[in-house]
Design a protein around this motif. Sequence first.
Motif, PDB file in Angstrom:
ATOM      1  N   GLY A  41      12.389   3.027   6.651  1.00 58.07           N
ATOM      2  CA  GLY A  41      11.188   2.855   7.456  1.00 58.07           C
ATOM      3  C   GLY A  41       9.932   3.011   6.629  1.00 58.07           C
ATOM      4  O   GLY A  41       9.980   3.310   5.436  1.00 58.07           O
ATOM      5  N   ARG A  42       8.795   2.817   7.295  1.00 57.51           N
ATOM      6  CA  ARG A  42       7.499   2.883   6.595  1.00 57.51           C
ATOM      7  C   ARG A  42       7.239   4.239   5.955  1.00 57.51           C
ATOM      8  O   ARG A  42       6.591   4.325   4.931  1.00 57.51           O
ATOM      9  N   ASN A  43       7.690   5.315   6.572  1.00 56.96           N
ATOM     10  CA  ASN A  43       7.526   6.658   6.029  1.00 56.96           C
ATOM     11  C   ASN A  43       8.916   7.286   5.963  1.00 56.96           C
ATOM     12  O   ASN A  43       9.500   7.596   6.986  1.00 56.96           O
ATOM     13  N   SER A  44       9.419   7.445   4.756  1.00 58.59           N
ATOM     14  CA  SER A  44      10.802   7.879   4.588  1.00 58.59           C
ATOM     15  C   SER A  44      10.921   8.996   3.567  1.00 58.59           C
ATOM     16  O   SER A  44      10.229   9.005   2.549  1.00 58.59           O
ATOM     17  N   MET A  45      11.844   9.910   3.858  1.00 59.90           N
ATOM     18  CA  MET A  45      12.247  10.955   2.922  1.00 59.90           C
ATOM     19  C   MET A  45      13.675  10.617   2.534  1.00 59.90           C
ATOM     20  O   MET A  45      14.527  10.445   3.405  1.00 59.90           O
ATOM     21  N   MET A  46      13.932  10.508   1.232  1.00 52.18           N
ATOM     22  CA  MET A  46      15.249  10.070   0.788  1.00 52.18           C
ATOM     23  C   MET A  46      15.825  11.055  -0.227  1.00 52.18           C
ATOM     24  O   MET A  46      15.104  11.557  -1.094  1.00 52.18           O
ATOM     25  N   ASP A  47      17.123  11.325  -0.113  1.00 47.19           N
ATOM     26  CA  ASP A  47      17.839  12.223  -1.014  1.00 47.19           C
ATOM     27  C   ASP A  47      18.950  11.444  -1.711  1.00 47.19           C
ATOM     28  O   ASP A  47      19.555  10.549  -1.120  1.00 47.19           O
ATOM     29  N   HIS A  48      19.211  11.849  -2.963  1.00 43.80           N
ATOM     30  CA  HIS A  48      20.301  11.228  -3.705  1.00 43.80           C
ATOM     31  C   HIS A  48      20.782  12.201  -4.769  1.00 43.80           C
ATOM     32  O   HIS A  48      19.982  12.925  -5.362  1.00 43.80           O
ATOM     33  N   TRP A  69       6.592  -4.751  -6.481  1.00 46.04           N
ATOM     34  CA  TRP A  69       5.298  -5.062  -5.889  1.00 46.04           C
ATOM     35  C   TRP A  69       4.300  -5.194  -7.027  1.00 46.04           C
ATOM     36  O   TRP A  69       4.531  -4.727  -8.133  1.00 46.04           O
ATOM     37  N   ARG A  70       3.159  -5.808  -6.769  1.00 48.45           N
ATOM     38  CA  ARG A  70       2.079  -5.888  -7.747  1.00 48.45           C
ATOM     39  C   ARG A  70       0.840  -5.297  -7.129  1.00 48.45           C
ATOM     40  O   ARG A  70       0.363  -5.833  -6.141  1.00 48.45           O
ATOM     41  N   PRO A  71       0.337  -4.172  -7.606  1.00 42.51           N
ATOM     42  CA  PRO A  71       0.854  -3.399  -8.727  1.00 42.51           C
ATOM     43  C   PRO A  71       2.120  -2.640  -8.324  1.00 42.51           C
ATOM     44  O   PRO A  71       2.416  -2.459  -7.148  1.00 42.51           O
ATOM     45  N   VAL A  89      12.874  12.072  -2.728  1.00 42.94           N
ATOM     46  CA  VAL A  89      11.739  11.167  -2.873  1.00 42.94           C
ATOM     47  C   VAL A  89      11.105  10.932  -1.507  1.00 42.94           C
ATOM     48  O   VAL A  89      11.807  10.783  -0.506  1.00 42.94           O
ATOM     49  N   ARG A  90       9.771  10.875  -1.488  1.00 43.55           N
ATOM     50  CA  ARG A  90       9.042  10.532  -0.252  1.00 43.55           C
ATOM     51  C   ARG A  90       8.308   9.221  -0.488  1.00 43.55           C
ATOM     52  O   ARG A  90       7.589   9.061  -1.468  1.00 43.55           O
ATOM     53  N   ILE A  91       8.523   8.288   0.434  1.00 40.06           N
ATOM     54  CA  ILE A  91       7.820   7.003   0.404  1.00 40.06           C
ATOM     55  C   ILE A  91       6.977   6.930   1.666  1.00 40.06           C
ATOM     56  O   ILE A  91       7.484   7.118   2.769  1.00 40.06           O
ATOM     57  N   THR A  92       5.684   6.673   1.501  1.00 38.44           N
ATOM     58  CA  THR A  92       4.782   6.600   2.650  1.00 38.44           C
ATOM     59  C   THR A  92       4.064   5.257   2.672  1.00 38.44           C
ATOM     60  O   THR A  92       3.817   4.657   1.627  1.00 38.44           O
ATOM     61  N   ALA A  93       3.741   4.813   3.867  1.00 36.15           N
ATOM     62  CA  ALA A  93       3.000   3.569   4.117  1.00 36.15           C
ATOM     63  C   ALA A  93       3.686   2.362   3.495  1.00 36.15           C
ATOM     64  O   ALA A  93       3.032   1.438   3.046  1.00 36.15           O
ATOM     65  N   ALA A  94       5.005   2.396   3.461  1.00 37.77           N
ATOM     66  CA  ALA A  94       5.744   1.258   2.917  1.00 37.77           C
ATOM     67  C   ALA A  94       5.523   0.047   3.806  1.00 37.77           C
ATOM     68  O   ALA A  94       5.628   0.134   5.025  1.00 37.77           O
ATOM     69  N   SER A  95       5.212  -1.068   3.206  1.00 31.43           N
ATOM     70  CA  SER A  95       4.918  -2.276   3.959  1.00 31.43           C
ATOM     71  C   SER A  95       5.768  -3.424   3.458  1.00 31.43           C
ATOM     72  O   SER A  95       5.821  -3.668   2.258  1.00 31.43           O
ATOM     73  N   PRO A  96       6.432  -4.156   4.358  1.00 33.16           N
ATOM     74  CA  PRO A  96       7.236  -5.279   3.911  1.00 33.16           C
ATOM     75  C   PRO A  96       6.421  -6.509   3.554  1.00 33.16           C
ATOM     76  O   PRO A  96       6.956  -7.479   3.080  1.00 33.16           O
ATOM     77  N   HIS A 112       0.832  -1.197   0.000  1.00 33.89           N
ATOM     78  CA  HIS A 112       0.000   0.000   0.000  1.00 33.89           C
ATOM     79  C   HIS A 112       0.868   1.250   0.000  1.00 33.89           C
ATOM     80  O   HIS A 112       0.383   2.344   0.213  1.00 33.89           O
ATOM     81  N   GLY A 113       2.164   1.051  -0.236  1.00 29.55           N
ATOM     82  CA  GLY A 113       3.099   2.164  -0.255  1.00 29.55           C
ATOM     83  C   GLY A 113       2.830   3.113  -1.410  1.00 29.55           C
ATOM     84  O   GLY A 113       2.262   2.740  -2.436  1.00 29.55           O
TER      85      GLY A 113
END
Length: 148
Positions: A102-109, A133-135, A66-73, A43-44
Motif C-alpha cells: 500500500g501507499r504507506n507500508s512497514m515491511m520486514d525481511h 523511479w526518477r529520481p 523498512v518504512r515506505i510512505t506516500a508510495a504512488s503508482p 513522491h514516495g
Amino acid sequence: MTRRARAYLTAAALVLSCAACGHHGPAAPASPAPSASPQPASHGRIVILRPANGQVIRTPTLHVKVRITAASPGETVAPQALPGWLHLYVDGKIVSIQPVPGRNSMMDHAIPLLRPGRHLLRAEFVQPNHLPWRPSVATTVTFTVRGP
C-alpha cells in the motif's frame, strides 16, 4: 525432371514470392517508433529502520525493517494495482524482492547467512514494472556482522 514439372515449379515459386511481397498498392504509413519517455516520478520516501547505520549485528541473520510512505503508482497504472516493489541489496547483490502492499507500508525481511564483516544494505522502492523511479527512491546503511 521433365520440362513441364520445371515450369510448374517455376510458376509456383513465382506466385509464392509475389504473395510474400504483398500487394502493389500505396504503402501503409509506418508506425512511429516508441518514444523514450522519461521514467515517471514518485513522491514516495523510504527509510531503513533496522539495522541502524553503523550497527553491529551479532548473528549471521540480518533482520531488516523498512518504512515506505506516500508510495504512488503513477498515472500509467490502474488504481487497484500495487504501488510498486521493494528491492533489497546487500553489497550490490539483490537479496529480496517484495511487493509493496500500500501507499504507506512497514515491511520486514530476514536475510540469512551473512558473512562476518562490514556490509552495505540498499533498499529501493521501484515501479510496478520493477524499473526505478526518477529520481530514485532509495536509501542505504552500513552494518557489521560479528560472531557471538
